[in-house]
Design an enzyme around this catalytic site. Sequence first.
Site, PDB file in Angstrom:
ATOM      1  N   ARG A  71       0.817  -1.215   0.000  1.00 35.32           N
ATOM      2  CA  ARG A  71       0.000   0.000   0.000  1.00 35.32           C
ATOM      3  C   ARG A  71       0.852   1.268   0.000  1.00 35.32           C
ATOM      4  NH1 ARG A  71      -5.432  -1.348   3.656  1.00 35.32           N
ATOM      5  NH2 ARG A  71      -6.531  -2.329   1.914  1.00 35.32           N
ATOM      6  N   GLY A  98      -8.228  -9.787  -0.192  1.00 32.67           N
ATOM      7  CA  GLY A  98      -7.062 -10.239   0.572  1.00 32.67           C
ATOM      8  C   GLY A  98      -6.606 -11.652   0.240  1.00 32.67           C
ATOM      9  N   GLY A 130     -12.504  -4.722   1.270  1.00 30.82           N
ATOM     10  CA  GLY A 130     -13.931  -4.393   1.364  1.00 30.82           C
ATOM     11  C   GLY A 130     -14.424  -3.505   0.233  1.00 30.82           C
ATOM     12  N   LYS A 169     -18.220 -18.606   1.831  1.00 26.34           N
ATOM     13  CA  LYS A 169     -19.660 -18.511   2.063  1.00 26.34           C
ATOM     14  C   LYS A 169     -20.452 -17.784   0.991  1.00 26.34           C
ATOM     15  CE  LYS A 169     -19.648 -18.721   7.093  1.00 26.34           C
ATOM     16  NZ  LYS A 169     -19.803 -17.891   8.296  1.00 26.34           N
TER      17      LYS A 169
HETATM   18  C1  3PG Z   1      -8.931  -1.856   4.499  1.00 24.20           C
HETATM   19  O1  3PG Z   1      -7.909  -2.211   5.079  1.00 24.20           O
HETATM   20  O2  3PG Z   1      -9.672  -2.642   3.876  1.00 24.20           O
HETATM   21  C2  3PG Z   1      -9.264  -0.395   4.489  1.00 24.20           C
HETATM   22  O3  3PG Z   1      -8.193   0.345   4.953  1.00 24.20           O
HETATM   23  C3  3PG Z   1     -10.519  -0.122   5.278  1.00 24.20           C
HETATM   24  O4  3PG Z   1     -10.335  -0.439   6.626  1.00 24.20           O
HETATM   25  P1  3PG Z   1     -11.605  -0.645   7.565  1.00 24.20           P
HETATM   26  O5  3PG Z   1     -12.238  -1.936   7.139  1.00 24.20           O
HETATM   27  O6  3PG Z   1     -11.087  -0.662   8.965  1.00 24.20           O
HETATM   28  O7  3PG Z   1     -12.549   0.507   7.318  1.00 24.20           O
END
Ligand code: 3PG
Length: 395
Positions: free
Chosen positions: A36, A354, A377, A197
Amino acid sequence: MSFRTLDNLDVAGKRVLLRADLNVPVRDGKISDLTRIERLTPTIRELVANGAKVIVCSHFDRPRGKRVPEMSLGPVAAALGEVLGQRVRFAEDCVGVVAQQAVERMGRGDVLVLENTRFHPEEEKNAPGFARELAKLADIYVNDAFSAAHRAHASTEGAAHLLPAYAGRLMQAELEALDAALGNPVRPVAAVVGGAKVSTKLDLLGNLVTKVNALVIGGAMANTFLAAQGHPVGRSLQEAEMHATALDILSRAKAASCEVVLPTDAVVAGELKPGVATQAVSIDAVPADAMILDIGPASVAALVKHLASWRTLVWNGPLGAFETPPFDAATTEFAKAVADATRKGALRSVAGGGDTVSALRKAGVIDQMSYVSTAGGAFLEWLEGKTLPGVAALG
Ligand code: 3PG
Ligand code: MG
């Protein structure tokens, strides 16, 4: 999707608030992956070269509105300095007098990292007053944190409305790659979705069947579909309460002329353990006391054959229990085939999430995809077809 980029932006002598995602993985107090930080450097270097004062802000972990020393961005700022090869200053607060004074001391081309925005509860509440405090520090707002763009927080959303707002180079690259993959893809386009899932990827599957020509379902998620269709899955992980939903997704796919590709054979074992004895069986012959832990060789061969006809591929989620060898075999073999097709220019491949990133790294082909998203996410929500507040605020 319209947004302004750094093209032709005059930043000389201007204070630029750069929303980054410095939420890097840490193991035993050490940053375990610099991806990152590395991906952020083109934007910072460009701003520095053009004479901006670069004020970097980010969240780090989930301190829930409190000052948690282990979640300070101080060490991350130091790591950023090393990667950049330039001095990076650090301010122990992201707003208030401490931040303001640190900004006042900046000259052209300086880089400052502000302390974790989530030390203030107003950040996650997207409190207007807090967004104003952040915006007050700068003349221009640049967002390079696609991976945090699914959060409507003060630093990702609120502040973007208070200053002229632009997408940084990483944000731009993510959005362009994603648009080329699902927005305006070269067809046929396929999606490969794996993972454990169905219940966590329901919206995603529902959106994908309307967008792609083929949907490949792998991972334990496939077991739920197979069981719903009446195949015996033995002791495999599956969600019995999701059978009706799985059948509904299949009929929606049919209505949308989306071909769903499920495994036709499986690698099974008595337990999920490294090096355990395995067996490849047809999907109708899974023993009652066995677990499906990977898709089988015939299924992989079928996928590789399919690949030749696809022009675009979006991949999220491994095909088997890839953390535990030998159940990484199918994922690795498919990843290599995707890399091959991409290298030959026959396929545009976009991967994210991930586990997918870990699997590609393990297969040694992470640099051979057309694009690998650093988002977790946010990538999922984008696959679900949702509007990401941090992206919308740039429009
Ligand atoms: C992540 O690591 O997916 C982003 O930085 C968002 O982090 P968070 O899920 O804690 O909002
Ligand atoms: Mg996270």
